[in-house]
Design an enzyme around this catalytic site. Structure first.
Site, PDB file in Angstrom:
ATOM      1  CE1 TYR A  16      -2.101  -3.284   2.642  1.00  0.00           C
ATOM      2  CE2 TYR A  16      -3.665  -2.532   0.980  1.00  0.00           C
ATOM      3  CZ  TYR A  16      -3.255  -3.466   1.917  1.00  0.00           C
ATOM      4  OH  TYR A  16      -4.005  -4.603   2.132  1.00  0.00           O
ATOM      5  CG  ASP A  18       5.226   1.956  -3.761  1.00  0.00           C
ATOM      6  OD1 ASP A  18       5.627   1.281  -4.725  1.00  0.00           O
ATOM      7  OD2 ASP A  18       5.773   1.926  -2.643  1.00  0.00           O
ATOM      8  CE1 TYR A 196       7.530  -4.604   5.317  1.00  0.00           C
ATOM      9  CE2 TYR A 196       5.684  -5.113   3.856  1.00  0.00           C
ATOM     10  CZ  TYR A 196       6.631  -4.228   4.330  1.00  0.00           C
ATOM     11  OH  TYR A 196       6.684  -2.948   3.829  1.00  0.00           O
ATOM     12  CD  GLN A 251      -3.121   7.443   3.616  1.00  0.00           C
ATOM     13  OE1 GLN A 251      -3.691   8.411   3.097  1.00  0.00           O
ATOM     14  NE2 GLN A 251      -1.957   7.000   3.172  1.00  0.00           N
ATOM     15  NE  ARG A 267       3.026  -3.673   5.289  1.00  0.00           N
ATOM     16  CZ  ARG A 267       2.194  -4.568   4.746  1.00  0.00           C
ATOM     17  NH1 ARG A 267       1.930  -5.701   5.380  1.00  0.00           N
ATOM     18  NH2 ARG A 267       1.610  -4.335   3.582  1.00  0.00           N
ATOM     19  N   GLY A 268       7.259  -1.005   6.332  1.00  0.00           N
ATOM     20  CA  GLY A 268       7.414  -0.235   5.100  1.00  0.00           C
ATOM     21  C   GLY A 268       7.932   1.169   5.293  1.00  0.00           C
ATOM     22  CD  GLU A 269       9.022   5.873   2.060  1.00  0.00           C
ATOM     23  OE1 GLU A 269       8.927   7.042   1.676  1.00  0.00           O
ATOM     24  OE2 GLU A 269       9.645   4.988   1.435  1.00  0.00           O
ATOM     25  CG  ASP A 270       2.278   6.694   4.688  1.00  0.00           C
ATOM     26  OD1 ASP A 270       1.091   6.495   5.016  1.00  0.00           O
ATOM     27  OD2 ASP A 270       2.790   7.824   4.631  1.00  0.00           O
ATOM     28  CB  SER A 271       2.585   2.224   8.661  1.00  0.00           C
ATOM     29  OG  SER A 271       3.591   1.272   8.345  1.00  0.00           O
TER      30      SER A 271
HETATM   31  O1  TRH Z   1       2.108  -1.336   2.563  1.00  0.00           O
HETATM   32  P1  TRH Z   1       3.528  -1.211   2.846  1.00  0.00           P
HETATM   33  O2  TRH Z   1       4.269  -2.419   3.140  1.00  0.00           O
HETATM   34  O3  TRH Z   1       4.240  -0.477   1.627  1.00  0.00           O
HETATM   35  C1  TRH Z   1       5.613  -0.609   1.455  1.00  0.00           C
HETATM   36  C2  TRH Z   1       6.201   0.689   1.138  1.00  0.00           C
HETATM   37  O4  TRH Z   1       5.653   1.155  -0.034  1.00  0.00           O
HETATM   38  C3  TRH Z   1       7.685   0.530   0.935  1.00  0.00           C
HETATM   39  O5  TRH Z   1       8.251   1.747   0.531  1.00  0.00           O
HETATM   40  C4  TRH Z   1       7.927  -0.438  -0.147  1.00  0.00           C
HETATM   41  O6  TRH Z   1       9.311  -0.680  -0.199  1.00  0.00           O
HETATM   42  C5  TRH Z   1       7.224  -1.704   0.204  1.00  0.00           C
HETATM   43  O7  TRH Z   1       5.833  -1.499   0.410  1.00  0.00           O
HETATM   44  C6  TRH Z   1       7.352  -2.593  -0.931  1.00  0.00           C
HETATM   45  O8  TRH Z   1       3.754  -0.252   4.116  1.00  0.00           O
HETATM   46  P2  TRH Z   1       3.542   1.309   4.321  1.00  0.00           P
HETATM   47  O9  TRH Z   1       4.569   2.093   3.569  1.00  0.00           O
HETATM   48  O10 TRH Z   1       3.493   1.507   5.759  1.00  0.00           O
HETATM   49  O11 TRH Z   1       2.123   1.641   3.673  1.00  0.00           O
HETATM   50  C7  TRH Z   1       0.940   1.199   4.269  1.00  0.00           C
HETATM   51  C8  TRH Z   1      -0.157   2.213   3.994  1.00  0.00           C
HETATM   52  O12 TRH Z   1      -1.416   1.649   4.383  1.00  0.00           O
HETATM   53  C9  TRH Z   1       0.001   3.501   4.795  1.00  0.00           C
HETATM   54  O13 TRH Z   1      -0.360   4.615   3.976  1.00  0.00           O
HETATM   55  C10 TRH Z   1      -1.012   3.356   5.932  1.00  0.00           C
HETATM   56  C11 TRH Z   1      -2.087   2.574   5.241  1.00  0.00           C
HETATM   57  N1  TRH Z   1      -2.981   1.817   6.113  1.00  0.00           N
HETATM   58  C12 TRH Z   1      -4.300   2.198   6.160  1.00  0.00           C
HETATM   59  O14 TRH Z   1      -4.711   3.179   5.517  1.00  0.00           O
HETATM   60  N2  TRH Z   1      -5.165   1.464   6.942  1.00  0.00           N
HETATM   61  C13 TRH Z   1      -4.752   0.405   7.703  1.00  0.00           C
HETATM   62  O15 TRH Z   1      -5.570  -0.216   8.383  1.00  0.00           O
HETATM   63  C14 TRH Z   1      -3.362   0.039   7.641  1.00  0.00           C
HETATM   64  C15 TRH Z   1      -2.876  -1.108   8.453  1.00  0.00           C
HETATM   65  C16 TRH Z   1      -2.512   0.746   6.829  1.00  0.00           C
END
Ligand code: TRH
Length: 384
Positions: A16, A18, A196, A251, A267-271
């Site tokens: 999610y 990106d 993850y 979000q 995890r990842g970046e945004d969270s």
């Molecule tokens: O989903 P991610 O694992 O995304 C990652 C990043 O893009 C990372 O840069 C990339 O290398 C990798 O994928 C492949 O984790 P991230 O970055 O935390 O993004 C999750 C998004 O989901 C964030 O904007 C928050 C949102 N979210 C919700 O809106 N509701 C929810 O209940 C949850 C758990 C997350």
């Protein structure tokens, strides 16, 4: 003067983040900087998870003053914007890049990179990259934790809303009733889980049984929710521990979960960034890379984050993060690297100080200009 037009391109690799990052940037540029923003997305279903108002069947729609456009493989030429942002090196369609070269004046072209705490980022931030074939120059824009980077995404009202929510027991109770149908008992420790595959979730659940108060393990729909739900069903007599699988949250609602919990596993970046703005202790499950490069990234951030802690507290944070990122099946043979149960016990025993540190860290980051403002300034005043 008409405000500048911005085209932001995002291609969904997996997960999610990106889209999560691209949407936040697009919305902030439109709402806080008055830019006319088009967000080009090749997969609208992911944005619809984050923003249920989005209709993934529609090619063009507007939300929060952002025009969301489906990016088709067979790209139909469109008017080129004043500013073009490709996120995470996703490459705008070739026909669009050709049109950029033919446009007068040429658009400013930005590549928004992934977030890293590594030292080299400062030296790469804002560097130009002339296009080998066309009269175009792309600039790299790196998010980061230091003044010589592009900073972090942080909406104008975010920290005010956070403090209001964290200071309002009624609002928190209403939130819990809304997502979990119940309110945590007084003094309960609330953990949010977003990780993850491979994270030692069951070890964590078992370790939480030793915690001297009720514990709520709360997981939005996904890997963690499935695992803890199964684990709790297999252990029905857990007096002080509750496993609560909740729906995947919109979000902005996910921020409330992070603000309402005592420890956030992200995890990842945004969270990862949202957990820091929540000013609560957190544990980062970094996106694993085959070559193990993620361990270098993890260590780089830990070095910055634990710099303000004494040795014992820094070791407690480092041990838990490393145990959390070591796959369940890999017991620790290294006495200096405790397993998950010991690492959790050491972390949990130091929560009051780690909470104060989380607040200090968030306050320090908040002194810096947010990424959207830095990018708008870079484009309007540096590249112009
Ligand atoms: O989903 P991610 O694992 O995304 C990652 C990043 O893009 C990372 O840069 C990339 O290398 C990798 O994928 C492949 O984790 P991230 O970055 O935390 O993004 C999750 C998004 O989901 C964030 O904007 C928050 C949102 N979210 C919700 O809106 N509701 C929810 O209940 C949850 C758990 C997350």
């Amino acid at each position: 003067m008409e405000s500048a037009t911005w085209d932001i391109f995002c291609r969904v690799v997996d997960n999610y983040g990106d889209v999560g990052v691209s949407w936040r940037l697009a919305r902030q540029l439109a709402r806080e900087h008055g830019k006319r923003v088009r967000l080009w997305l090749d997969d609208l279903t992911v944005l619809a998870k984050l923003r249920p108002e989005i209709d993934p069947t529609r090619d063009l729609q507007e939300l929060d003053r952002v025009h969301v456009v489906r990016l088709r493989a067979s790209f139909q030429p469109a008017e080129v914007a004043d500013v073009v942002v490709e996120t995470f090196g996703c490459d705008p369609p070739d026909a669009y890049v050709q049109a950029m070269a033919a446009r007068s004046p040429r658009p400013r072209w930005i590549n928004l990179e992934y977030l890293s705490a590594e030292e080299w980022v400062e030296g790469s931030h804002a560097l130009p990259s002339p296009n080998p074939r066309l009269p175009l120059v792309k600039h790299f824009f790196f998010p980061g934790f230091t003044p010589r980077t592009g900073g972090l995404l942080r909406e104008e009202s975010l920290l005010r809303r956070r403090d209001e929510f964290q200071g309002d027991a009624g609002a928190q109770a209403a939130f819990w009733r809304g997502v979990a149908g119940d309110v945590p008992p007084e003094g309960a420790l609330k953990l949010s889980l977003f990780n993850y595959a491979g994270a030692p979730l069951e070890s964590l659940a078992r370790a939480c049984l030793q915690y001297p108060a009720p514990v709520w393990l709360v997981a939005p729909e996904g890997i963690a929710a499935t695992t803890i739900d199964q684990w709790c069903r297999a252990h029905p007599d857990l007096a002080s521990l509750r496993c609560i699988a909740i729906p995947f949250l919109p979000q902005d609602q996910y921020d409330l979960l992070l603000w309402a919990c005592d420890v956030n596993f992200v995890r990842g970046e945004d969270s990862f960034v949202r957990a820091q703005w929540a000013a609560r202790p957190f544990v980062w499950h970094i996106y694993p890379q085959d070559d193990g490069a993620h361990w270098v990234k993890l260590a780089a951030f830990l070095a910055r984050y634990t710099a303000g802690l004494d040795r014992a507290h820094a070791a407690a944070v480092t041990s838990l993060w490393e145990a959390w990122n070591r796959r369940e099946a890999a017991p620790s043979h290294d006495a200096a690297k405790p397993g998950l149960p010991e690492a959790w016990a050491g972390f949990a025993a130091r929560l009051p100080a780690l909470e104060a540190h989380a607040r200090t860290w968030a306050d320090r980051l908040a002194q810096r200009r947010d990424l959207a403002a830095a990018l708008a300034d870079f484009v309007d005043n540096v590249l112009n």
